[in-house]
Design a protein around this motif. Structure first.
Motif, PDB file in Angstrom:
ATOM      1  N   ASP A 172       0.849  -1.194   0.000  1.00  0.00           N
ATOM      2  CA  ASP A 172       0.000   0.000   0.000  1.00  0.00           C
ATOM      3  C   ASP A 172       0.879   1.236   0.000  1.00  0.00           C
ATOM      4  N   LEU A 173       0.351   2.310  -0.532  1.00  0.00           N
ATOM      5  CA  LEU A 173       0.958   3.636  -0.442  1.00  0.00           C
ATOM      6  C   LEU A 173      -0.126   4.571   0.085  1.00  0.00           C
ATOM      7  N   VAL A 174       0.041   4.992   1.329  1.00  0.00           N
ATOM      8  CA  VAL A 174      -0.976   5.794   2.014  1.00  0.00           C
ATOM      9  C   VAL A 174      -0.587   7.266   1.929  1.00  0.00           C
ATOM     10  N   GLU A 175      -1.523   8.105   1.488  1.00  0.00           N
ATOM     11  CA  GLU A 175      -1.329   9.542   1.424  1.00  0.00           C
ATOM     12  C   GLU A 175      -2.388  10.195   2.312  1.00  0.00           C
ATOM     13  N   PRO A 176      -2.086  10.388   3.597  1.00  0.00           N
ATOM     14  CA  PRO A 176      -3.106  10.878   4.530  1.00  0.00           C
ATOM     15  C   PRO A 176      -3.654  12.241   4.133  1.00  0.00           C
ATOM     16  N   GLU A 177      -4.965  12.375   4.192  1.00  0.00           N
ATOM     17  CA  GLU A 177      -5.596  13.661   3.935  1.00  0.00           C
ATOM     18  C   GLU A 177      -5.574  14.510   5.203  1.00  0.00           C
ATOM     19  N   TRP A 178      -5.579  15.810   5.003  1.00  0.00           N
ATOM     20  CA  TRP A 178      -5.602  16.721   6.151  1.00  0.00           C
ATOM     21  C   TRP A 178      -6.987  16.656   6.796  1.00  0.00           C
ATOM     22  N   PRO A 179      -7.070  16.296   8.063  1.00  0.00           N
ATOM     23  CA  PRO A 179      -8.393  16.107   8.676  1.00  0.00           C
ATOM     24  C   PRO A 179      -9.076  17.423   9.020  1.00  0.00           C
ATOM     25  N   ALA A 180     -10.374  17.417   8.911  1.00  0.00           N
ATOM     26  CA  ALA A 180     -11.173  18.583   9.289  1.00  0.00           C
ATOM     27  C   ALA A 180     -10.954  18.903  10.767  1.00  0.00           C
ATOM     28  N   GLY A 181     -10.827  20.165  11.066  1.00  0.00           N
ATOM     29  CA  GLY A 181     -10.652  20.590  12.448  1.00  0.00           C
ATOM     30  C   GLY A 181      -9.214  20.629  12.924  1.00  0.00           C
ATOM     31  N   HIS A 182      -8.268  20.119  12.128  1.00  0.00           N
ATOM     32  CA  HIS A 182      -6.860  20.123  12.508  1.00  0.00           C
ATOM     33  C   HIS A 182      -6.238  21.428  12.017  1.00  0.00           C
ATOM     34  N   GLU A 183      -5.998  22.349  12.921  1.00  0.00           N
ATOM     35  CA  GLU A 183      -5.498  23.673  12.554  1.00  0.00           C
ATOM     36  C   GLU A 183      -4.034  23.869  12.913  1.00  0.00           C
ATOM     37  N   GLY A 184      -3.360  22.816  13.334  1.00  0.00           N
ATOM     38  CA  GLY A 184      -1.958  22.930  13.720  1.00  0.00           C
ATOM     39  C   GLY A 184      -1.050  23.137  12.521  1.00  0.00           C
ATOM     40  N   ILE A 185       0.092  23.783  12.775  1.00  0.00           N
ATOM     41  CA  ILE A 185       1.133  23.970  11.759  1.00  0.00           C
ATOM     42  C   ILE A 185       2.402  23.311  12.265  1.00  0.00           C
ATOM     43  N   TRP A 186       3.006  22.486  11.427  1.00  0.00           N
ATOM     44  CA  TRP A 186       4.247  21.807  11.766  1.00  0.00           C
ATOM     45  C   TRP A 186       5.225  22.082  10.629  1.00  0.00           C
ATOM     46  N   GLY A 187       6.133  23.044  10.824  1.00  0.00           N
ATOM     47  CA  GLY A 187       7.046  23.384   9.738  1.00  0.00           C
ATOM     48  C   GLY A 187       6.258  23.807   8.508  1.00  0.00           C
ATOM     49  N   GLN A 188       6.466  23.072   7.402  1.00  0.00           N
ATOM     50  CA  GLN A 188       5.783  23.402   6.159  1.00  0.00           C
ATOM     51  C   GLN A 188       4.426  22.727   6.026  1.00  0.00           C
ATOM     52  N   TRP A 189       4.037  21.911   7.007  1.00  0.00           N
ATOM     53  CA  TRP A 189       2.694  21.309   7.001  1.00  0.00           C
ATOM     54  C   TRP A 189       1.700  22.300   7.603  1.00  0.00           C
ATOM     55  N   SER A 190       0.580  22.471   6.934  1.00  0.00           N
ATOM     56  CA  SER A 190      -0.418  23.419   7.415  1.00  0.00           C
ATOM     57  C   SER A 190      -1.779  23.054   6.838  1.00  0.00           C
ATOM     58  N   PRO A 191      -2.858  23.539   7.439  1.00  0.00           N
ATOM     59  CA  PRO A 191      -4.192  23.286   6.869  1.00  0.00           C
ATOM     60  C   PRO A 191      -4.314  23.792   5.442  1.00  0.00           C
ATOM     61  N   LEU A 192      -3.730  24.950   5.144  1.00  0.00           N
ATOM     62  CA  LEU A 192      -3.827  25.525   3.799  1.00  0.00           C
ATOM     63  C   LEU A 192      -3.269  24.566   2.754  1.00  0.00           C
ATOM     64  N   ARG A 193      -2.051  24.097   2.962  1.00  0.00           N
ATOM     65  CA  ARG A 193      -1.409  23.211   1.993  1.00  0.00           C
ATOM     66  C   ARG A 193      -1.997  21.801   2.051  1.00  0.00           C
ATOM     67  N   GLY A 194      -2.294  21.367   3.283  1.00  0.00           N
ATOM     68  CA  GLY A 194      -2.772  19.999   3.457  1.00  0.00           C
ATOM     69  C   GLY A 194      -4.105  19.727   2.783  1.00  0.00           C
ATOM     70  N   ARG A 195      -4.906  20.737   2.638  1.00  0.00           N
ATOM     71  CA  ARG A 195      -6.207  20.549   1.989  1.00  0.00           C
ATOM     72  C   ARG A 195      -6.107  20.526   0.464  1.00  0.00           C
ATOM     73  N   LEU A 196      -4.915  20.899  -0.061  1.00  0.00           N
ATOM     74  CA  LEU A 196      -4.733  20.972  -1.503  1.00  0.00           C
ATOM     75  C   LEU A 196      -3.909  19.823  -2.075  1.00  0.00           C
ATOM     76  N   PHE A 197      -2.878  19.394  -1.348  1.00  0.00           N
ATOM     77  CA  PHE A 197      -2.030  18.314  -1.861  1.00  0.00           C
ATOM     78  C   PHE A 197      -1.359  17.601  -0.688  1.00  0.00           C
TER      79      PHE A 197
END
Length: 273
Positions: free
Chosen positions: A235-260
């Motif tokens: 399997d190759l799992v690509e986790p989607e950004w979950p609703a309600g998760h507003e945390g930012i970790w480095g370059q991970w963010s809700p803005l980017r996570g909801r797009l790719f």
């Protein structure tokens, strides 16, 4: 899961590095950064939990490792070893390994806080100090794999210590993220780099000595590494950004996570035959 703190303004480049330079930089970086990394992310990762990625996917929900009760499990690049302590609670016989003495010190502190102690080993993932066929499962959440020059050799070494039918699961920054800047905001939505440029990201001091190195491979590269080491990709799992998760970790963010996707998790198996 890597975040490079802006404690200084390093010289940043993309250039080849030798395995020795890479290993030295990684060990020194994580020894020096262990305390601040744990202070910043320890509450998100927990002391006894296996969180695969900044999107917050937990092994308790995903079950990518399968049933581990009564099995021997190796965690590579364990950091503070929260995942290993969680697997210990699931009935696994766990060994946690890391190159960095600083991160293993954090693992011992977390063991004291939680009361869950697992064996800790300091070693290079390219030279695992175990006999062939020792483990049923190997895993890492953003450990080892992104910080090693010769990941083909790493895959072979993991295959060596796994028993036939053993599972190998690892998460890394999704390769497509290398197209963009490490910016959680609008600046991180524009493609600026070639996906096919495998030159590692390097931070170096005033003498040109690497202080931090992170490697890039395409999705195809990772699959070929696995297959070349004798694994079968499950399997190759690509986790989607979950609703309600507003945390930012480095370059991970809700803005980017909801797009790719920000994370890729590879689930592979060493064939039983």
């Amino acid at each position: 899961m890597t975040e490079r703190p802006p404690s200084a303004e390093p010289a940043v480049t993309r250039r080849p590095v030798s395995g020795t330079e890479n290993r030295t930089a990684s060990r020194h970086w994580w020894d020096a950064d262990a305390d601040s990394y744990q202070e910043a992310h320890g509450s998100f990762l927990g002391d006894v939990d296996l969180v695969w990625c900044p999107e917050g996917l937990r092994e308790a929900d995903a079950r990518l490792l399968g049933d581990v009760k009564g099995t021997r499990v190796l965690e590579l690049g364990c950091g503070a070893a929260a995942g290993s302590r969680w697997l210990d609670g699931q009935g696994a016989d766990v060994t946690a390994l890391d190159l960095s003495s600083g991160m293993l010190r954090q693992a011992r502190l977390a063991a004291e806080r939680s009361g869950v102690h697992v064996p800790l080993v300091q070693a290079d993932a390219l030279a695992l100090p175990f006999r062939s066929g020792t483990f049923d499962t190997a895993h890492t959440a953003f450990g080892a794999v992104p910080f090693i020059t010769d990941t083909e050799a790493l895959m072979r070494e993991v295959a060596r210590v796994l028993r036939p039918g053993g599972r190998w699961v690892f998460s890394v920054t999704h390769p497509m993220r290398w197209i963009f800047l490490d910016d959680p905001g609008e600046g991180g939505l524009t493609a600026v780099h070639s996906y096919f440029d495998r030159s590692p990201y390097v931070e170096q001091d005033e003498h040109g000595v690497a202080t931090y190195v992170e490697q890039h491979r395409t999705l195809g590269d990772r699959i070929r590494e696995l297959v070349g080491a004798g694994f079968r990709l499950l399997d190759l799992v690509e986790p989607e950004w979950p609703a309600g998760h507003e945390g930012i970790w480095g370059q991970w963010s809700p803005l980017r996570g909801r797009l790719f996707p920000g994370t890729a998790i590879f689930v592979a198996e060493k064939p039983a035959d």
